[in-house]
Scaffold this motif. Structure first.
Motif, PDB file in Angstrom:
ATOM      1  N   VAL A 113       0.668  -0.865   0.278  1.00 24.56           N
ATOM      2  CA  VAL A 113      -0.070   0.021   0.116  1.00 24.56           C
ATOM      3  C   VAL A 113       0.622   1.311  -0.196  1.00 24.56           C
ATOM      4  O   VAL A 113       2.038   1.647   1.282  1.00 24.56           O
ATOM      5  CB  VAL A 113      -1.274  -0.337   0.869  1.00 24.56           C
ATOM      6  N   HIS A 114       1.263   1.743  -1.094  1.00 30.37           N
ATOM      7  CA  HIS A 114       1.548   3.072  -1.203  1.00 30.37           C
ATOM      8  C   HIS A 114       0.934   4.430  -0.787  1.00 30.37           C
ATOM      9  O   HIS A 114      -0.630   3.991  -0.739  1.00 30.37           O
ATOM     10  CB  HIS A 114       2.256   3.540  -2.463  1.00 30.37           C
ATOM     11  N   ALA A 115       2.025   5.119  -0.224  1.00 27.77           N
ATOM     12  CA  ALA A 115       1.064   6.492   0.207  1.00 27.77           C
ATOM     13  C   ALA A 115       0.375   7.598  -1.030  1.00 27.77           C
ATOM     14  O   ALA A 115      -0.349   8.384  -0.727  1.00 27.77           O
ATOM     15  CB  ALA A 115       2.432   7.157   1.006  1.00 27.77           C
ATOM     16  N   ASP A 116       0.799   6.804  -2.477  1.00 25.31           N
ATOM     17  CA  ASP A 116       0.644   7.984  -3.406  1.00 25.31           C
ATOM     18  C   ASP A 116      -0.782   6.694  -3.603  1.00 25.31           C
ATOM     19  O   ASP A 116      -0.425   5.528  -3.888  1.00 25.31           O
ATOM     20  CB  ASP A 116       0.985   7.582  -4.215  1.00 25.31           C
ATOM     21  N   THR A 117      -2.420   7.702  -3.511  1.00 28.05           N
ATOM     22  CA  THR A 117      -3.154   6.800  -3.776  1.00 28.05           C
ATOM     23  C   THR A 117      -2.897   6.482  -5.173  1.00 28.05           C
ATOM     24  O   THR A 117      -3.215   4.738  -5.378  1.00 28.05           O
ATOM     25  CB  THR A 117      -4.741   7.681  -3.661  1.00 28.05           C
ATOM     26  N   GLU A 118      -2.426   7.183  -5.747  1.00 27.27           N
ATOM     27  CA  GLU A 118      -1.951   6.334  -7.581  1.00 27.27           C
ATOM     28  C   GLU A 118      -1.716   5.301  -7.826  1.00 27.27           C
ATOM     29  O   GLU A 118      -1.671   4.196  -8.532  1.00 27.27           O
ATOM     30  CB  GLU A 118      -1.973   7.721  -8.527  1.00 27.27           C
ATOM     31  N   LYS A 119      -0.404   5.490  -7.238  1.00 26.76           N
ATOM     32  CA  LYS A 119       0.514   4.068  -7.310  1.00 26.76           C
ATOM     33  C   LYS A 119      -0.271   3.136  -6.343  1.00 26.76           C
ATOM     34  O   LYS A 119      -0.100   2.266  -7.178  1.00 26.76           O
ATOM     35  CB  LYS A 119       1.631   4.974  -5.856  1.00 26.76           C
ATOM     36  N   PHE A 120      -1.483   3.135  -5.545  1.00 26.04           N
ATOM     37  CA  PHE A 120      -1.300   1.550  -4.658  1.00 26.04           C
ATOM     38  C   PHE A 120      -2.219   1.021  -5.668  1.00 26.04           C
ATOM     39  O   PHE A 120      -3.112   0.388  -5.525  1.00 26.04           O
ATOM     40  CB  PHE A 120      -2.144   2.500  -3.360  1.00 26.04           C
ATOM     41  N   ALA A 121      -2.869   2.391  -6.096  1.00 23.68           N
ATOM     42  CA  ALA A 121      -3.975   1.975  -6.654  1.00 23.68           C
ATOM     43  C   ALA A 121      -3.706   1.301  -8.131  1.00 23.68           C
ATOM     44  O   ALA A 121      -4.461   0.021  -8.705  1.00 23.68           O
ATOM     45  CB  ALA A 121      -5.136   3.142  -7.989  1.00 23.68           C
ATOM     46  N   GLN A 122      -2.913   1.504  -8.959  1.00 22.13           N
ATOM     47  CA  GLN A 122      -1.972   0.555  -9.720  1.00 22.13           C
ATOM     48  C   GLN A 122      -1.043  -0.463  -9.537  1.00 22.13           C
ATOM     49  O   GLN A 122      -1.959  -2.143 -10.662  1.00 22.13           O
ATOM     50  CB  GLN A 122      -0.790   1.618 -10.555  1.00 22.13           C
ATOM     51  N   GLU A 123      -1.169  -0.894  -8.330  1.00 15.14           N
ATOM     52  CA  GLU A 123      -0.840  -1.664  -7.270  1.00 15.14           C
ATOM     53  C   GLU A 123      -1.486  -2.419  -7.337  1.00 15.14           C
ATOM     54  O   GLU A 123      -1.895  -3.824  -7.758  1.00 15.14           O
ATOM     55  CB  GLU A 123      -0.404  -1.887  -6.423  1.00 15.14           C
TER      56      GLU A 123
END
Length: 488
Positions: free
Chosen positions: A100-110
């Protein structure tokens, strides 16, 4: 002459209450039964490994900073922290792993990459969580629910009209199932029910506001570990003139003509203008106010979950682990059923591991790690905790060894254990519950004890067992609300 205040307990809420009262000109004394401050938020060392004993997640640091701003002190001189680039790492039995990345866009992509869930669905869910907070959470978490003037504003009226759209009448799990679809993602967001010691299968969907506290505001880590929060608040309190007395166990709150007038300890009576209890409300009434009429409906509420914690010094560094790690049970529903209905621990429990040495290298010897390993368990109602602890320890070691692909038991250099009995003994939390009452019904928030007594004048309350709830941010807010409701 300045008015006097006695605070019972030097937990985070007690310290924050004392600071706010001192800033208002009160002469404040904190009476703490232990030899150390912080309540659950303290630390200890064993054979070169340092552990934060209790809360391990730091969110919403602005509530800590607010105290220093209020006292016109530069927070950076007392307390420093950094924002984490990732919130948590999740591990599933089938080998799936999520960061779970702090960057929500990055988390959503994960999530899209690992689970095949469209990133838009994740972002839409997080936007919904943010909307709950901005529309109603902020109001109901930062104001008393037990004062008429809270309800007499256009802002609150608008929030009340929107509440039906925030899933108040269906469970967190039901709401998450509808919005997220994928079982692993549902389980990930169901986990936020544990942030106030509840079950996602019973707690109302409006509690899906909780993910915003982590995903919207971010997660942080204090320099020096979580206990640095306690140290900073103690320093600020003392500089504001607060006297903290340790190993001072209050035996009774003195009440005369319906008014709290002081406390008794060691046969000595100490008089004051206002008494604030940072103790759990149940022992406050049962032990300190035994002859006063107690709010039985409130005290009989279902208690939140407790914890079984293993503090392990690990003789190895595992790069696949982060600061916060979750190893999920394959049958989440059964796990929560056994905690809240059977009052026991499921054979395949979810395991949380906090490793502060990932950030603070000096918390463990070189090449080693300090593992805070926690399993959610029921409060103490007379179970055989020796037997439960042994069974859980074996299950946890098997689970971690299986998922991580190595024998974890052989890496343990030293160990301490904390169970619900010791939590209750150390912190006066009834049954060892971590958050006071559970939130397993739609109206639990309104049934929490208010930050003042409705029958005893000049008696007030703060901490995790009263409004707005447990956890560091809410405990700090309880102090703010308490002072706002003072009529002394």
């Amino acid at each position: 002459m300045p008015k006097k205040a006695i605070v019972i307990g030097a937990g985070v809420a007690g310290l924050a209450s004392a600071i706010r009262l001192a800033q208002k000109g009160f002469k404040v004394e904190i009476l703490e039964a232990n030899s150390y401050p912080g309540g659950k938020l303290h630390s200890f060392t064993q054979e070169g490994y340092r552990f934060d004993a209790g809360p391990s997640l730091f969110t919403m640091p602005h509530f800590v900073e607010e105290l220093f701003t209020l006292c016109q002190k530069p927070v950076e001189a007392y307390f420093q922290y950094s924002k984490m680039e990732e919130a948590c790492r999740y591990f599933y039995e089938d080998g799936t792993r999520l960061i779970v990345h702090a960057d929500t866009e990055k988390f959503a992509q994960e999530v899209e990459s690992q689970l095949g869930v469209p990133s838009e669905r994740v972002l839409k869910y997080l936007a919904h969580s943010r909307q709950i907070y901005e529309t109603s959470g902020k109001i109901f978490l930062e104001k008393s629910l037990h004062k008429a003037d809270t309800w007499l504003s256009t802002e609150v009226l608008k929030a009340l009209l929107l509440i039906p759209s925030f899933d108040l009448h269906r469970s967190m799990h039901g709401a998450n199932s509808s919005r997220l679809k994928h079982p692993k993602l549902i389980q990930l967001f169901d986990r936020f029910a544990t942030y106030n010691g509840s079950s996602p299968y019973q707690a109302p969907g409006i509690l899906n506001v909780i993910p915003h506290l982590e995903h919207g505001f971010g997660t942080f880590f204090p320099k020096g570990g979580m206990h640095a929060i306690t140290r900073a608040l103690v320093q600020l309190a003392e500089e504001m003139g607060v006297k903290i007395r340790y190993q001072q166990r209050v035996e009774k709150i003195l009440v005369e003509n319906g008014k709290a007038i002081g406390v008794e300890l060691n046969g000595e009576k100490r008089f004051t203008d206002v008494v604030i209890s940072n103790m759990d409300v149940v022992p406050t009434y049962r032990k300190l106010l035994p002859t006063e009429k107690a709010p039985e409906r409130t005290l009989r509420q279902e208690r939140s979950s407790s914890a079984l914690i293993f503090y392990w010094g690990i003789q190895k560094e595992l790069p696949e682990l982060g600061l916060h790690n979750i190893f999920f049970s394959e049958n989440y529903k059964e796990e929560f059923r056994q905690i809240f209905e059977e009052k026991t621990v499921y054979a395949d429990p979810t395991v949380y591991i906090h490793i502060s040495s990932k950030v603070e290298k000096e918390d463990a010897p070189a090449g080693c790690e300090n593992w805070f390993v926690m399993v959610n368990v029921p409060g103490n109602t007379g179970q055989d905790w020796s037997q439960i602890t042994q069974a859980v320890r074996e299950a946890v070691l098997l689970k971690l060894s299986r998922i991580l692909g190595q024998d974890i038991a052989s890496l343990i250099a030293n160990e301490s254990i904390l169970d619900p009995i010791r939590i209750e003994e150390n912190t006066a939390s009834y049954q060892g519950s971590l958050y006071g009452a559970a939130s397993n019904n739609a109206f639990a928030a309104f049934l929490r004890h208010p930050n003042f007594s409705s029958s005893i004048q000049n008696l007030h309350f703060c901490g995790g067992s009263v409004h707005p709830g447990g956890g560091i941010p809410l405990c700090l807010l309880s102090a703010k609300i308490m002072v706002d409701t003072l009529t002394v």
